[in-house]
Design an enzyme around this catalytic site. Structure first.
Site, PDB file in Angstrom:
ATOM      1  N   CYS A  66     -24.363  -3.482  38.354  1.00  0.00           N
ATOM      2  CA  CYS A  66     -23.704  -3.206  39.913  1.00  0.00           C
ATOM      3  C   CYS A  66     -24.555  -2.139  40.206  1.00  0.00           C
ATOM      4  O   CYS A  66     -25.819  -1.990  40.798  1.00  0.00           O
ATOM      5  CB  CYS A  66     -22.067  -2.763  39.279  1.00  0.00           C
ATOM      6  SG  CYS A  66     -21.347  -2.859  40.545  1.00  0.00           S
TER       7      CYS A  66
ATOM      8  N   HIS B  22     -20.874  -8.123  36.652  1.00  0.00           N
ATOM      9  CA  HIS B  22     -21.054  -7.307  35.278  1.00  0.00           C
ATOM     10  C   HIS B  22     -20.613  -8.396  34.460  1.00  0.00           C
ATOM     11  O   HIS B  22     -20.011  -8.807  33.863  1.00  0.00           O
ATOM     12  CB  HIS B  22     -19.159  -6.989  35.365  1.00  0.00           C
ATOM     13  CG  HIS B  22     -19.034  -5.458  36.118  1.00  0.00           C
ATOM     14  ND1 HIS B  22     -19.678  -4.211  35.828  1.00  0.00           N
ATOM     15  CD2 HIS B  22     -18.705  -5.406  37.577  1.00  0.00           C
ATOM     16  CE1 HIS B  22     -19.339  -3.228  36.389  1.00  0.00           C
ATOM     17  NE2 HIS B  22     -18.950  -4.185  37.574  1.00  0.00           N
TER      18      HIS B  22
ATOM     19  N   GLU C 209     -21.088  -7.720  31.528  1.00  0.00           N
ATOM     20  CA  GLU C 209     -19.804  -7.520  30.534  1.00  0.00           C
ATOM     21  C   GLU C 209     -18.603  -7.936  29.740  1.00  0.00           C
ATOM     22  O   GLU C 209     -17.694  -7.967  29.027  1.00  0.00           O
ATOM     23  CB  GLU C 209     -19.789  -6.030  29.618  1.00  0.00           C
ATOM     24  CG  GLU C 209     -19.510  -5.254  30.812  1.00  0.00           C
ATOM     25  CD  GLU C 209     -20.287  -4.628  32.238  1.00  0.00           C
ATOM     26  OE1 GLU C 209     -20.777  -6.339  32.043  1.00  0.00           O
ATOM     27  OE2 GLU C 209     -19.858  -4.293  32.883  1.00  0.00           O
TER      28      GLU C 209
ATOM     29  N   SER D 178      -4.980   9.755   6.392  1.00  0.00           N
ATOM     30  CA  SER D 178      -3.442   9.314   7.752  1.00  0.00           C
ATOM     31  C   SER D 178      -2.540   8.308   8.153  1.00  0.00           C
ATOM     32  O   SER D 178      -1.394   7.868   8.562  1.00  0.00           O
ATOM     33  CB  SER D 178      -3.796   9.737   9.774  1.00  0.00           C
ATOM     34  OG  SER D 178      -4.596   8.605   9.562  1.00  0.00           O
TER      35      SER D 178
ATOM     36  N   GLY E 110      -4.013   6.037   8.858  1.00  0.00           N
ATOM     37  CA  GLY E 110      -4.726   4.733   9.804  1.00  0.00           C
ATOM     38  C   GLY E 110      -5.844   4.145   9.442  1.00  0.00           C
ATOM     39  O   GLY E 110      -6.478   4.058   8.157  1.00  0.00           O
TER      40      GLY E 110
ATOM     41  N   SER F  62      -9.929   6.743   9.078  1.00  0.00           N
ATOM     42  CA  SER F  62      -9.893   7.805   7.686  1.00  0.00           C
ATOM     43  C   SER F  62      -9.300   6.413   6.582  1.00  0.00           C
ATOM     44  O   SER F  62     -10.653   6.610   5.526  1.00  0.00           O
ATOM     45  CB  SER F  62      -8.924   8.895   7.224  1.00  0.00           C
ATOM     46  OG  SER F  62      -6.946   7.783   7.833  1.00  0.00           O
TER      47      SER F  62
END
Ligand code: XMP
Length: 514
Positions: free
Chosen positions: A79, A167, A169, A221, A223, A226
């Protein structure tokens, strides 16, 4: 030596997506600002120039000295990248005033061109551009056209430069993956050696070597990031890792206990700190979202540091920072929308060294590494959850009672999402990037329950699809699922008499309400 592709970022929304596509081809890549091309790095095997919100004619347009890369590496301009190559090499780019946006078909394809190997006739591509290339530079040849765009692709194969106006991607360019494979594997010569297994093997041995017998502290955390970071470190250094998990009182229902049990199951040494009294007391009466975030961030650092100081022989602080957290933003708007809170401000006297083993990974790669490490699926597939927790999902001031109401509603929503099976036999939870509930505690509305009038708060349900949380769309949840969740919440959660579904996308909204 590990081969790598450099993606020079001109500020496009899809730059990270290009990075992910390259990684999906088991090839390492780095995304760098357009003006930060490394000088002499023998591991670079090719360069991709991204799109941009600018036109090459804009005064602020980002410019690159192409002589640094032309002829030295294979180049793919996408692009704006293609327009910039054309414009700066003597071609012509015109502002026609009409944006071209959406699907198009390549009506002409030069099948001899290396990036179009294996392409079908009339292959569908996705266009999104304002300017049009009306002449290509000398030495370049037309490689593909659509009905509306003559120079949809062009190349100078002697110089190893390929340019595409569309594009590759994005998902809607149906053979985009093939095009990138042609460029990265066939043209750049990637050996495709980047995988979760190779990452675990090399990282464990590097960490072992780097850390030796030192002691490491890590903030958990609950999550994915971590937790994977901790498991990886544990594999490398065993008991020399000490984790600290702070409960600020605004986690999901029973989350602290559940996550602690999962960590113990993984053999991690975790110090759990219940600091909820401090957080609730400091947040008392605070209603401004930014102030809430600041208080939580400050308290978190204080509590974490107090614990960390007790580990007197620690030399390292590990963090689950991942690649999207670090990609240098071009800051086109330069505005802070919301301040984020993560572990920061280490105790100075400890002079800890920083260890960030996941710093090159995208979220989906972190999950693959977790899988490779044999972590429980439920932990790996967890939706992202904000550091300040439910505090940014309660409008108005925060009290323990409100947190309890929200925890109960959230628990019903999330558990039902796990239980709801989709036609492909995976759960609805796995189809959604992130979901949660919001307590609109500054609002009351009238309802009727049994024979009684109620005057209580609404709960908003939020669920989004996304790839990186930079942009997000509201998830099209099935109506029968929404009906079931709404009924159950209103029936079971005292204090709630209405449920709404948030149908805003990001931008212009954000994922969290505060
Ligand atoms: P927004 O609301 O900005 O959120 O669209 C984008 C993503 O970031 C998460 N989020 C946070 N994560 N600390 C975090 O670690 C924070 O302070 C924080 N605030 C928002 C949010 O849940 C979403 O995934």
């Amino acid at each position: 030596m590990q081969q790598k592709i450099i993606i020079l970022d001109f500020g496009s929304q899809t730059t990270q997506l290009i990075g992910r596509r390259v990684r999906e081809l088991d090839t390492f890549c780095e995304i760098l600002p357009y003006n930060k091309m490394p000088e002499d790095d023998p591991s670079v095997i090719g360069v991709i120039l991204s799109g941009s919100p600018y036109s090459v004619h804009d005064a602020e347009a980002f410019e690159l000295d192409l002589s640094r890369i032309l002829g030295r590496y294979p180049i793919l301009g996408i692009c704006y990248g293609a327009q910039y190559i054309s414009y700066s090499q003597g071609g012509r780019v015109e502002q026609t005033g009409t944006r071209e946006y959406g699907r198009a078909n390549l009506d002409y394809i030069d099948t001899q061109c290396a990036i179009f190997k294996g392409f079908d006739e009339h292959s569908q591509v996705w266009m999104s551009h304002g300017d049009t290339i009306t002449a290509i530079p000398q030495g370049y040849q037309l490689a593909a056209s659509t009905d509306d765009v003559k120079y949809a692709a062009f190349a100078n194969e002697q110089q190893r430069v390929w340019c595409v106006q569309f594009h590759p991607e994005v998902y809607h360019t149906l053979q985009g993956k093939q095009l990138l494979h042609n460029f990265i594997v066939d043209i750049c010569g990637s050996k495709q050696q980047w995988s979760a297994a190779s990452f675990v093997e090399s990282t464990v041995s590097e960490l072992h070597h780097q850390i030796g017998d030192d002691r490491v502290i890590l903030g958990l955390s609950g999550g994915v990031d971590s937790s994977v970071c901790a498991t990886l470190l544990h594999k490398a250094i065993g008991d020399h890792l000490t984790c600290i998990f702070v409960d600020h009182g605004m986690l999901r229902k029973n989350e602290f206990q559940k996550v602690m049990a999962a960590y113990h199951g993984l053999g991690l040494h975790v110090i759990g700190v219940d600091a909820s009294d401090k957080f609730f007391s400091d947040l008392k009466g605070v209603t401004d979202p930014e102030q809430k975030r600041k208080i939580i961030g400050r308290d978190f650092v204080e509590v974490f540091n107090a614990e960390a100081r007790k580990i007197t022989d620690a030399k390292w602080l590990a963090q689950g920072t991942i690649y999207p957290d670090r990609i240098e933003s071009l800051s086109i708007t330069g505005m802070t929308i919301k301040s984020h809170h993560n572990v920061g401000g280490l105790p100075k006297e400890m002079s800890l060294k920083l260890c960030e083993p996941l710093k090159w990974l995208f979220k989906d790669e972190v999950r693959r590494v977790g899988h490779q490490l044999g972590m429980p699926e439920r932990l790996i597939k967890r939706h992202p959850f904000p550091g300040p927790g439910l505090a940014v999902r309660i409008l108005g001031d925060i009290t323990r009672d409100k947190v309890r109401i929200l925890q109960n509603a959230d628990d019903i929503y999330i558990e039902k999402m796990h239980a709801y099976m989709m036609p492909d036999h995976t759960s609805l939870y796995d189809h959604v990037w992130q979901a949660g509930t919001v307590l609109l505690s500054t609002i009351r509305s009238v309802g009727v329950m049994g024979d009684e009038r109620t005057y209580e708060h609404p709960i908003a349900l939020r669920a989004v699809t996304s790839t990186d949380a930079m942009t997000a769309d509201w998830a099209r949840l099935p109506y029968d699922f929404l009906a079931d969740v709404s009924n159950e919440i209103i029936r079971k959660v005292k204090g709630v008499n209405r449920v709404c579904y948030d149908i805003s996308s990001k931008p212009p909204s954000t994922i969290e309400w505060e």
